[in-house]
Design an enzyme around this catalytic site. Structure first.
Site, PDB file in Angstrom:
ATOM      1  N   ASN A  85     -10.189  -0.267   0.360  1.00  0.00           N
ATOM      2  CA  ASN A  85      -8.723  -0.264   0.367  1.00  0.00           C
ATOM      3  C   ASN A  85      -8.228  -0.836  -0.953  1.00  0.00           C
ATOM      4  OD1 ASN A  85      -5.987  -0.726   0.701  1.00  0.00           O
ATOM      5  ND2 ASN A  85      -6.180  -1.545   2.779  1.00  0.00           N
ATOM      6  N   HIS A 141      -2.947   6.907   2.876  1.00  0.00           N
ATOM      7  CA  HIS A 141      -3.410   5.610   2.381  1.00  0.00           C
ATOM      8  C   HIS A 141      -4.822   5.373   2.889  1.00  0.00           C
ATOM      9  CE1 HIS A 141      -4.004   1.485   1.545  1.00  0.00           C
ATOM     10  NE2 HIS A 141      -3.662   1.034   2.743  1.00  0.00           N
ATOM     11  N   CYS A 154       0.802  -1.221   0.000  1.00  0.00           N
ATOM     12  CA  CYS A 154       0.000   0.000   0.000  1.00  0.00           C
ATOM     13  C   CYS A 154       0.838   1.276   0.000  1.00  0.00           C
ATOM     14  CB  CYS A 154      -0.965  -0.008   1.181  1.00  0.00           C
ATOM     15  SG  CYS A 154      -2.035  -1.470   1.232  1.00  0.00           S
TER      16      CYS A 154
END
Length: 324
Positions: free
Chosen positions: A270, A240, A116
């Site tokens: 996500n 993020h 990520c």
């Protein structure tokens, strides 16, 4: 990480684009698949829906083409393609090769896997190549996490999704937008978030949460120190998009109000490497960034990795001249 040496050639972002699969999976859809509820998911993550489907190459081509079109440049003028992904379509070759061919580029292309944090890693590398002589670099962050998600596990199935975001970097005369950066990793924590080859994501949520907040704050603080700026000067933080509670906790510790955070996870879930560019592009499209604004990009991911950078939008003064 070292501070940026004086005299290196800088760059600015001149185009951006995103891609999301057309299929939308809402929390109410998940209620029919798992022992969960819409309210439970929102309370613990902030996510209301997510997009699933497509391939990493396909989504990358879509977002990359939009970025190139917006920048108004010939694909043949791109000097390098950097694709951040943790879900390549094949083990070999790198998915960036497929994207390069589809976009009509004639340049080097490679994948970066920092989970990520990947887009920030890729963007630092892109700036490095421009400092060494490249004029134009296409940087893409894409993941198709639905392919490595166990859809019977309510702890992970409610979180992960698919998407892509891309930016075009162009060299400028003199200093560019990047004022400070930090890359980090702690391999001792890889056991808390991983997926075996051919397997699905395994995650210890509580431990990831605890470490994520700490490592995001640490990395962001280092980047601000390198850039010589303070939290009150940051116009926008692009974190993020993993969990709204992580974002809130990190912003609180950094002293940055949530109204200055770019948040899209309620609609995207996500998306790993696509997370930060999706949020950045949304903020740009909604006029939340003005020339000269200081923008903090910060992420964390499996590894555990962390990455951050301070960008002054448009470069010093907000009007750096692009090299032709």
């Amino acid at each position: 990480m070292p501070a940026i040496p004086s005299g290196v050639r800088g760059a600015v972002i001149t185009g951006w684009g995103t891609a999301l699969p057309p299929k939308v999976l809402t929390n109410y859809d998940l209620e029919t698949m798992l022992d969960t509820t819409h309210d439970w998911i929102v309370e613990r993550s902030g996510i209301h829906q997510r997009h699933v489907g497509g391939t990493t190459a396909g989504l990358s081509v879509e977002s990359g083409r939009k970025a190139l079109d917006m920048a108004g440049i010939d694909p043949l003028s791109i000097d390098a393609l950097v694709l951040a992904t943790t879900t390549p379509d094949r083990c070999v070759p790198a998915t960036s090769a497929t994207v390069q061919q589809a976009l009509g580029l004639k340049c080097g292309a490679f994948d970066v896997n920092a989970a990520c944090s990947g887009f920030d890693y890729a963007l630092v590398q892109a700036h490095g190549m421009i400092a060494l002589g490249a004029k134009k670099v296409l940087c893409i962050g894409t993941d198709t996490l639905s392919r490595v998600t166990d859809w019977t596990d309510r702890n992970t199935a409610v979180l992960f999704a698919d998407g892509s975001g891309a930016v075009v970097l162009e060299a400028v005369e003199g200093p560019g937008q990047l004022l400070g950066w930090d890359l980090d990793a702690d391999g001792s924590a890889e056991k808390y978030l991983y997926a075996e080859l051919g397997g699905c994501i395994q995650m210890e949520g509580k431990e990831v949460f605890r470490r994520a907040v700490r490592i995001m704050v640490d990395s962001a603080s280092k980047s601000m120190n390198h850039a010589g700026v303070t939290a009150d000067q940051i116009a926008l933080v692009v974190p993020h998009q993993a969990n709204i509670r992580i974002i809130e906790a990190a912003c609180n510790r950094l002293g940055i109000p949530m109204e200055r955070a770019a948040v899209v996870l309620q609609n995207t879930g996500n998306t790993s490497s696509a997370s930060i560019p999706l949020a950045l592009c949304d903020a740009l499209d909604h006029g939340r960034v003005q020339p000269g604004d200081l923008v903090l990009l910060v992420g964390f991911g499996a590894g555990m990795t962390a990455a951050s950078m301070i960008l002054q939008w448009g470069g010093p003064g907000g009007d750096s001249k692009v090299l032709t």
